[in-house]
Design a protein around this motif. Structure first.
Motif, PDB file in Angstrom:
ATOM      1  N   GLY A   1      25.577  33.166  43.652  1.00  0.00           N
ATOM      2  CA  GLY A   1      26.123  33.138  42.317  1.00  0.00           C
ATOM      3  C   GLY A   1      26.889  34.162  41.823  1.00  0.00           C
ATOM      4  O   GLY A   1      27.401  34.998  42.533  1.00  0.00           O
ATOM      5  N   SER A   2      27.315  34.065  40.629  1.00  0.00           N
ATOM      6  CA  SER A   2      28.291  35.113  39.899  1.00  0.00           C
ATOM      7  C   SER A   2      27.440  35.975  39.297  1.00  0.00           C
ATOM      8  O   SER A   2      26.474  35.476  38.447  1.00  0.00           O
ATOM      9  N   LYS A   3      27.822  37.334  39.217  1.00  0.00           N
ATOM     10  CA  LYS A   3      27.264  38.262  38.517  1.00  0.00           C
ATOM     11  C   LYS A   3      25.831  38.714  38.960  1.00  0.00           C
ATOM     12  O   LYS A   3      25.061  39.126  38.099  1.00  0.00           O
ATOM     13  N   LEU A   4      25.592  38.356  40.101  1.00  0.00           N
ATOM     14  CA  LEU A   4      24.289  38.637  40.382  1.00  0.00           C
ATOM     15  C   LEU A   4      23.828  39.971  40.927  1.00  0.00           C
ATOM     16  O   LEU A   4      22.741  40.590  40.869  1.00  0.00           O
ATOM     17  N   LEU A   5      24.800  40.877  40.992  1.00  0.00           N
ATOM     18  CA  LEU A   5      24.569  42.431  41.285  1.00  0.00           C
ATOM     19  C   LEU A   5      23.934  42.961  40.203  1.00  0.00           C
ATOM     20  O   LEU A   5      22.784  43.843  40.390  1.00  0.00           O
TER      21      LEU A   5
ATOM     22  N   VAL B   1      21.307  38.723  48.541  1.00  0.00           N
ATOM     23  CA  VAL B   1      21.848  38.495  47.175  1.00  0.00           C
ATOM     24  C   VAL B   1      23.261  38.409  47.363  1.00  0.00           C
ATOM     25  O   VAL B   1      23.951  39.488  47.486  1.00  0.00           O
ATOM     26  N   ILE B   2      23.955  37.317  47.180  1.00  0.00           N
ATOM     27  CA  ILE B   2      25.157  37.059  47.488  1.00  0.00           C
ATOM     28  C   ILE B   2      25.898  36.811  45.795  1.00  0.00           C
ATOM     29  O   ILE B   2      25.550  35.819  45.010  1.00  0.00           O
ATOM     30  N   ASP B   3      26.795  37.729  45.417  1.00  0.00           N
ATOM     31  CA  ASP B   3      27.517  37.904  44.297  1.00  0.00           C
ATOM     32  C   ASP B   3      28.811  37.181  44.748  1.00  0.00           C
ATOM     33  O   ASP B   3      29.753  37.845  44.995  1.00  0.00           O
ATOM     34  N   THR B   4      29.359  35.962  44.285  1.00  0.00           N
ATOM     35  CA  THR B   4      30.749  35.604  44.760  1.00  0.00           C
ATOM     36  C   THR B   4      31.694  36.240  43.959  1.00  0.00           C
ATOM     37  O   THR B   4      32.914  36.365  44.574  1.00  0.00           O
ATOM     38  N   GLN B   5      31.328  36.900  42.831  1.00  0.00           N
ATOM     39  CA  GLN B   5      32.517  37.682  42.134  1.00  0.00           C
ATOM     40  C   GLN B   5      33.170  39.029  43.036  1.00  0.00           C
ATOM     41  O   GLN B   5      34.313  39.424  42.703  1.00  0.00           O
ATOM     42  N   THR B   6      32.374  39.410  43.904  1.00  0.00           N
ATOM     43  CA  THR B   6      32.761  40.391  44.514  1.00  0.00           C
ATOM     44  C   THR B   6      33.984  40.144  45.594  1.00  0.00           C
ATOM     45  O   THR B   6      34.664  41.209  45.945  1.00  0.00           O
ATOM     46  N   LEU B   7      34.064  38.674  45.739  1.00  0.00           N
ATOM     47  CA  LEU B   7      35.348  38.422  46.663  1.00  0.00           C
ATOM     48  C   LEU B   7      36.445  38.769  45.747  1.00  0.00           C
ATOM     49  O   LEU B   7      37.728  38.713  46.534  1.00  0.00           O
ATOM     50  N   SER B   8      36.595  38.902  44.375  1.00  0.00           N
ATOM     51  CA  SER B   8      37.796  38.988  43.741  1.00  0.00           C
ATOM     52  C   SER B   8      38.316  40.522  44.114  1.00  0.00           C
ATOM     53  O   SER B   8      39.879  40.529  43.724  1.00  0.00           O
ATOM     54  N   THR B   9      37.624  41.355  44.637  1.00  0.00           N
ATOM     55  CA  THR B   9      38.380  42.735  45.090  1.00  0.00           C
ATOM     56  C   THR B   9      38.262  42.583  46.490  1.00  0.00           C
ATOM     57  O   THR B   9      38.894  43.858  47.139  1.00  0.00           O
ATOM     58  N   LEU B  10      38.507  41.510  47.176  1.00  0.00           N
ATOM     59  CA  LEU B  10      38.489  41.599  48.822  1.00  0.00           C
ATOM     60  C   LEU B  10      40.086  41.503  49.247  1.00  0.00           C
ATOM     61  O   LEU B  10      40.626  40.544  48.484  1.00  0.00           O
ATOM     62  N   PRO B  11      40.283  42.424  50.032  1.00  0.00           N
ATOM     63  CA  PRO B  11      41.852  42.253  50.474  1.00  0.00           C
ATOM     64  C   PRO B  11      42.136  40.950  51.334  1.00  0.00           C
ATOM     65  O   PRO B  11      41.105  40.320  51.796  1.00  0.00           O
ATOM     66  N   GLU B  12      43.368  40.502  51.121  1.00  0.00           N
ATOM     67  CA  GLU B  12      43.360  39.208  51.707  1.00  0.00           C
ATOM     68  C   GLU B  12      43.336  39.205  53.268  1.00  0.00           C
ATOM     69  O   GLU B  12      42.551  37.824  53.621  1.00  0.00           O
TER      70      GLU B  12
END
Length: 367
Positions: free
Chosen positions: A18-22, A162-173
């Motif tokens: 989910g989002s913001k799970l951290l 625990v998978i926080d999908t928002q962390t992908l927003s900072t992932l390099p392409e």
């Protein structure tokens, strides 16, 4: 939030997506045994997310272990830094280790948890697409050896993922596309409908569309959980999860860890596996073309390093974990969505596949 379960009897555990799970203390607390927690992360992830995870663990005594970032540090020397910190801070058997980062951090922190005082709890908090859909689930932990990738390690399951999908927003392409290789793999080996969905939605995933990413992560984790539940220690069907990996690990080792990202090497390795499947008459030229097109759309390499010849591959493939009694077993396809683990091929065919000029093959549209 969505919740899946990896069903391994007394070693079963949840996967939260989910989002913001951290920031959710209630996701960590049920899986922490005592009052001591050690968060293992790296220099890239720590400034982004360490404070948030620490805030969610405010009621615990937390040790920060910040490692250098990169596949080239996935070794004994870096692993020792985790043990040094745990011992210096006098962590005991009720300590819980939290792996906050990508596949390298997850593999090393999990291996440390398996070894420290003969085993302590650990929780996976993966922050890259590749670790979210693959390495954080299933309990494979370990480090690289100069002669072979992931050749030293242990099967050791986490207590939760625990998978926080928002962390992908900072992932390099480049890291995002590398993760797509493992997502596409699940379609190739297990689920033709998912493969079709990926062909229709890969562009949305590249644009970080949260709905598309969430569905792909959930489906990937569900497939992996189903396979792992059947074969926890990879004595049988679980090996199908390694499509393209025997070729890909050889590329990573030969080229130097980190020069080709794991997902990039697996992408090229899957092209080799699909081509060999086609040469055996198990998939059609059209199916091979379909696979290559999807990998290209995902911006993954489909051409292995031109400098590598058959013997370069064979040297590394001989120590692949699927090799038994001197035979190199490969994961190949008998149709899209149907994988097989086999050594039923000729040495001449394997060498032909290893020596193929994939640039010509791809440019000729898989003639």
């Amino acid at each position: 939030m969505q919740k899946l379960k990896v069903d391994l009897a007394e070693r079963s555990y949840p996967i939260y997506i989910g989002s913001k799970l951290l920031d959710s203390p209630e996701l960590y607390a049920p899986h922490i045994q005592g009052q001591r927690v050690a968060i293992v992360t790296n220099e890239t992830i720590a400034p982004l997310y360490l404070a948030r995870v620490k805030a969610a663990l405010a009621e615990y005594q937390v040790t920060e272990i910040i490692l250098p970032d990169g596949e080239s540090y996935k070794n004994w020397q870096t692993l020792q830094l985790i043990f040094d910190a745990l011992l210096q801070e006098q962590h005991d058997r009720k300590t819980t280790i939290i792996a906050l980062g990508g596949g390298v951090i997850g593999d090393m922190a999990g291996f440390a948890a398996a070894c420290y005082q003969r085993g302590v709890n650990f929780i996976q908090v993966p922050t890259t697409l590749l670790s979210q859909v693959d390495s954080s689930v299933g309990g494979k932990t370990g480090i690289n050896h100069p002669l072979g990738k992931n050749m030293v390690g242990a099967f050791y399951q986490p207590k939760a993922v625990v998978i926080d999908t928002q962390t992908l927003s900072t992932l390099p392409e480049r890291e995002l596309t590398a993760g797509l290789a493992e997502v596409i793999k699940y379609g190739f080996i297990y689920d033709p409908q998912f493969l079709t969905w990926l062909e229709e939605n890969i562009h949305f995933m590249l644009q970080l569309d949260e709905q598309a990413l969430s569905y792909a992560i959930k489906r990937s984790c569900a497939i992996k959980a189903e396979v792992v539940a059947q074969d926890e220690r990879e004595s049988g069907i679980r090996a199908i999860l390694n499509l393209g990996h025997t070729f890909g690990h050889a590329i990573e080792t030969e080229q130097g860890y980190g020069n080709w990202l794991h997902g990039e090497a697996v992408g090229a390795g899957m092209v080799m596996a699909l081509y060999m499947s086609k040469q055996l008459g198990w998939i059609t030229a059209q199916e091979l073309q379909r696979g290559v097109t999807l990998l290209q759309t995902a911006k993954l390499p489909v051409i292995p390093p031109p400098s590598m010849r058959a013997q370069d591959y064979l040297t590394h493939m001989a120590v692949d974990k699927k090799a038994l009694d001197g035979q190199i077993r490969l994961v190949l396809l008998q149709g899209l969505g149907r994988a097989i683990i086999t050594a039923d091929y000729s040495r001449d065919l394997l060498e032909q596949v290893l020596n193929t000029d994939y640039k010509i093959l791809v440019n000729n549209h898989i003639a």
